[in-house]
Write an enzyme that holds these catalytic residues in place. Structure first.
Site, mmCIF file in Angstrom:
data_model
loop_
_atom_site.group_PDB
_atom_site.id
_atom_site.type_symbol
_atom_site.label_atom_id
_atom_site.label_comp_id
_atom_site.label_asym_id
_atom_site.label_seq_id
_atom_site.Cartn_x
_atom_site.Cartn_y
_atom_site.Cartn_z
ATOM 1 N N HIS A 61 38.272 40.467 43.544
ATOM 2 C CA HIS A 61 38.320 39.128 43.390
ATOM 3 C C HIS A 61 35.903 39.397 43.493
ATOM 4 O O HIS A 61 35.605 40.069 42.672
ATOM 5 C CB HIS A 61 37.464 38.991 45.589
ATOM 6 C CG HIS A 61 39.401 39.279 45.191
ATOM 7 N ND1 HIS A 61 39.950 37.954 44.804
ATOM 8 C CD2 HIS A 61 40.180 39.620 45.475
ATOM 9 C CE1 HIS A 61 41.434 37.816 44.996
ATOM 10 N NE2 HIS A 61 41.709 38.958 45.429
ATOM 11 N N GLU A 192 46.678 47.705 47.318
ATOM 12 C CA GLU A 192 46.730 46.577 48.163
ATOM 13 C C GLU A 192 46.682 47.699 49.266
ATOM 14 O O GLU A 192 48.155 47.996 49.748
ATOM 15 C CB GLU A 192 48.120 46.070 48.328
ATOM 16 C CG GLU A 192 48.462 44.565 47.576
ATOM 17 C CD GLU A 192 47.312 44.002 46.944
ATOM 18 O OE1 GLU A 192 46.200 43.718 48.296
ATOM 19 O OE2 GLU A 192 47.148 42.698 46.327
#
Length: 228
Positions: A61, A192
């Site tokens: 991001h 993750e």
């Protein structure tokens, strides 16, 4: 009288010559002693486990793409960048050249992230993320791969993470159809490192302990994979 003067002059010349000789020998000895120290330093750098390796770290991001938001307000883009910089420091100490796809709060297209890995001929590309789910009860760490040849590095990473981290769920490795993995020709995985939507995970991933443990685990995983 003249003979005495000549003898005195000769004695002085001999003394000066001997003094100069000892001075030169001492200087030579000093140089010889210092050289091995320099050589040993060069050799130690060459022997670092990741010397000559290029690692691309991809903090997920950034910019207008904030990623997930935790219950406490933590933004995925911020914690991903912090984690990447911690890993970068550790990798460099092991001799690696480390490239961050972003080193600030900036937006990058997925294709741009892959391009960096390709242009740098990365020995390994690691994309760093923090997961989210529609309910807050899901937690743990998952490592994703896309191509079958990258399954081995995913297994190594997940194993190392849980050698260091024991207070969360091991969600294992999984196939992930992510652009940064699918379109990447370089060895690549996507991590993750916790569910930002889970209150306990959100608190855990911000602690210095978790940051140190996860960074050390990832660095060990890189070393094990690239030393196969």
């Amino acid at each position: 009288m003249k003979k005495t003067v000549l003898v005195s002059i000769a004695v002085i010349v001999v003394m000066v010559s001997v003094s100069l000789l000892f001075s030169v020998e001492a200087k030579d000895a000093s140089i010889k002693e210092s050289n091995p120290i320099i050589l040993n330093h060069v050799e130690s750098v060459d022997k670092l486990p990741l010397s000559g390796k290029t690692i691309v770290l991809d903090p997920g991001h950034g910019g207008k793409d904030i990623g997930a938001t935790g219950q406490g307000g933590l933004l995925e883009k911020d914690i991903a960048l912090q984690t990447a910089k911690n890993i970068e420091d550790m990798l460099e100490k092991e001799g690696a050249e480390v490239i961050l796809t972003r080193d600030g709060d900036e937006f990058l297209k997925l294709s741009e992230r892959v391009d960096i890995a390709e242009e740098q001929a990365a020995d390994l590309f690691i994309s760093l993320h923090f997961d989210a789910y529609e309910t807050s009860d899901v937690f743990g760490i998952t490592t994703y791969y896309n191509k079958k040849e990258n399954r081995s590095v995913a297994k190594i990473m997940q194993k190392q993470l849980f050698k260091h981290i024991s207070d969360t769920r091991d969600r294992g490795i999984s196939f992930g159809d992510y652009h940064v993995l699918r379109e990447n020709t370089r060895p690549s995985v996507l991590l993750e490192l916790g569910f930002i939507s889970n209150k306990e995970d959100e608190q855990r991933i911000q602690t210095p302990e978790f940051q140190a443990q996860s960074s050390a685990a990832i660095v060990e995983g890189v070393i094990k994979y690239l030393s196969k």
